[in-house]
Design a protein around this motif. Structure first.
Motif, PDB file in Angstrom:
ATOM      1  N   ARG A  74       0.831  -1.201   0.000  1.00  0.00           N
ATOM      2  CA  ARG A  74       0.000   0.000   0.000  1.00  0.00           C
ATOM      3  C   ARG A  74       0.870   1.256   0.000  1.00  0.00           C
TER       4      ARG A  74
ATOM      5  N   TRP B 191      -1.978  -0.980  -4.744  1.00  0.00           N
ATOM      6  CA  TRP B 191      -3.147  -1.325  -3.933  1.00  0.00           C
ATOM      7  C   TRP B 191      -4.421  -0.963  -4.705  1.00  0.00           C
ATOM      8  N   ASN B 192      -5.383  -1.879  -4.729  1.00  0.00           N
ATOM      9  CA  ASN B 192      -6.682  -1.629  -5.375  1.00  0.00           C
ATOM     10  C   ASN B 192      -6.536  -1.169  -6.826  1.00  0.00           C
TER      11      ASN B 192
ATOM     12  N   ALA C 178     -11.840   4.466  -5.041  1.00  0.00           N
ATOM     13  CA  ALA C 178     -10.544   3.848  -5.344  1.00  0.00           C
ATOM     14  C   ALA C 178      -9.915   4.584  -6.523  1.00  0.00           C
TER      15      ALA C 178
ATOM     16  N   GLY D 251      -7.473   3.041  -9.033  1.00  0.00           N
ATOM     17  CA  GLY D 251      -7.863   1.999  -9.974  1.00  0.00           C
ATOM     18  C   GLY D 251      -7.498   2.333 -11.412  1.00  0.00           C
TER      19      GLY D 251
ATOM     20  N   ASN E 193      -4.369  -6.417  -2.450  1.00  0.00           N
ATOM     21  CA  ASN E 193      -5.828  -6.282  -2.364  1.00  0.00           C
ATOM     22  C   ASN E 193      -6.463  -6.409  -3.746  1.00  0.00           C
ATOM     23  N   CYS E 194      -5.914  -7.330  -4.530  1.00  0.00           N
ATOM     24  CA  CYS E 194      -6.401  -7.552  -5.893  1.00  0.00           C
ATOM     25  C   CYS E 194      -6.762  -9.021  -6.110  1.00  0.00           C
TER      26      CYS E 194
ATOM     27  N   THR F  38     -12.234  -8.923  -5.635  1.00  0.00           N
ATOM     28  CA  THR F  38     -12.237  -7.922  -6.705  1.00  0.00           C
ATOM     29  C   THR F  38     -13.592  -7.873  -7.392  1.00  0.00           C
TER      30      THR F  38
ATOM     31  N   LEU G  19     -12.157  -2.394   0.442  1.00  0.00           N
ATOM     32  CA  LEU G  19     -11.111  -1.611  -0.217  1.00  0.00           C
ATOM     33  C   LEU G  19      -9.931  -1.348   0.715  1.00  0.00           C
TER      34      LEU G  19
END
Length: 419
Positions: A60, A65-66, A75, A78, A102-103, A108, A131
């Motif tokens: 992160r 992240w995300n 997010a 993204g 976090n994927c 997801t 998230l």
């Protein structure tokens, strides 16, 4: 048609490759050992690993992240599908790596579902902690009693009772249900068995601690239990949830499923290409290091043919996946439905073939746990079933192709539904 990656994507690729080299590949055996140790010493293989929890803050901090969720104010990091593709491929080279960023599936797909179809309350309650990586989730659709490749067959009942819905049903292969951090089931069932075929299904958000939910058993894949993630058989016995937990409204479940599974399928294919790429890398290294009958394996004709064929197949699958990502970004998931179906057949089959060759190149070592090939073979084989089996996707491609020459959709039995 432009497949060029953005400058941000290229920068993230460099950072992600370095992160994998520094933190993921060196810890592959450590991850397995920690899961086994939790089982042996603590009697519970389903305890989340300290290794992954330690790596998440590092990912992160580096902006890794995300990355999967496009066009979301919650997010902003993204990426588009096209820019996410090479990053997802890199993460896919190690099965547990996506969680670090976090994927990971099914979170997801669930996050994208809540973002696209949930209310503001749903997003605050479930999307935001997902998230942040504080909880995990599962998607409960597949059932043991019916051919779930046709989602209209499902038998789980979702019945309105005043201000609540009451759910009764039997699900299995619910990925992530074994994880104690799983706090949410996005559950698909039928609210009206008499409605039109594609208007019977609905989806509701079900808190995992709701009374009436029971985990029957974890289901191993070719002997692997995939702890601490797992795939479970579960039952819903008079599970009561607020009526406000329904997504979009009654009869919209099939529509949501189609919207959810498009991104999920392309993510699976991106990761499968990563699996194939790594298998080819391991195969080449092994062939250069082994001699048989007075000649390096890498110098033998049969292996050179397989190396060449692997490269051709991987690049073919990647190019079609990138085309699909580009189309999803530009014309939407429905406009890319043929391409999504094609890559869902192509990518897992390519990965399976390259894995098979890589295992063969490693000999007895290839079927051991000393290399990641056997475990990846088992996991990848499920992709020819997950999110729709090969046969269903081939049938969809054929129908769409035939539709170009047919007088009407009805001639081919194509459903005319919202999607």
């Amino acid at each position: 048609m432009d497949f060029a990656y953005s400058e941000r994507c290229k920068a993230l690729q460099e950072k992600l490759l370095a992160f994998m080299d520094q933190h993921i590949y060196p810890n592959e055996q450590a991850f397995k050992q920690e899961v086994d140790r939790n089982g042996a010493e603590r009697g519970n293989r389903w305890i989340p690993t300290e290794l992954i929890e330690r790596l998440k803050p590092l990912a992160r901090q580096q902006g890794l992240w995300n990355l999967f969720l496009p066009k979301s104010a919650r997010a902003p990091e993204g990426l588009s599908n096209l820019d996410y593709a090479p990053l997802c491929e890199i993460m896919g080279r190690v099965p547990w790596a996506p969680e670090v960023f976090n994927c990971a599936a099914p979170d997801t797909g669930n996050m994208e579902t809540i973002e696209r179809y949930g209310t503001e309350q749903h997003k605050q309650q479930w999307l935001e902690p997902l998230l942040r990586g504080e909880i995990r989730s599962a998607f409960a659709m597949t059932e043991p009693g019916v051919a779930s490749s046709d989602a209209t067959n499902i038998e789980t009942r979702i019945v309105r009772d005043g201000d609540d819905y009451v759910i009764n049903g039997h699900k299995w292969w619910i990925s992530g249900a074994g994880d104690p951090r799983c706090k949410l089931f996005i559950t698909m069932g039928k609210t009206d068995f008499q409605a039109a075929r594609h208007a019977q299904q609905s989806m509701v958000l079900v808190a995992a601690d709701t009374p009436g939910i029971s985990i029957v058993r974890p289901l191993p894949v070719f002997g692997y239990d995939d702890a601490p993630h797992g795939h479970c058989e579960i039952r819903f016995d008079n599970v009561r949830v607020p009526a406000s937990n329904i997504l979009l409204g009654e009869g919209r479940g099939f529509e949501i499923a189609q919207g959810r599974l498009g991104p999920g399928r392309i993510h699976h294919c991106m990761r499968a290409i990563g699996v194939a790429e790594r298998a080819l890398e391991l195969m080449c290294k092994r062939l250069q290091a082994r001699t048989a009958f007075g000649k390096r394996l890498a110098d033998q004709g049969v292996w050179r043919e397989r190396i060449a064929e692997a490269r051709i197949q991987i690049d073919t699958a990647r190019l079609l996946t990138l085309k699909t990502a580009y189309m999803m970004d530009t014309v939407g998931n429905k406009g890319a439905q043929a391409e999504i179906a094609m890559i869902k057949v192509l990518a897992p089959n390519v990965a399976q073939q390259v894995l098979d060759w890589a295992i063969q190149a490693h000999g007895a070592a290839g079927v051991s746990d000393d290399f990641p090939l056997a475990y990846q073979w088992a996991g990848n084989r499920t992709l020819r079933l997950a999110d729709g089996p090969d046969e269903v996707h081939r049938n969809a491609v054929a129908k769409l192709e035939l539709a170009k020459y047919a007088a009407s959709k009805e001639d081919l039995g194509l459903p005319i539904t919202r999607s």
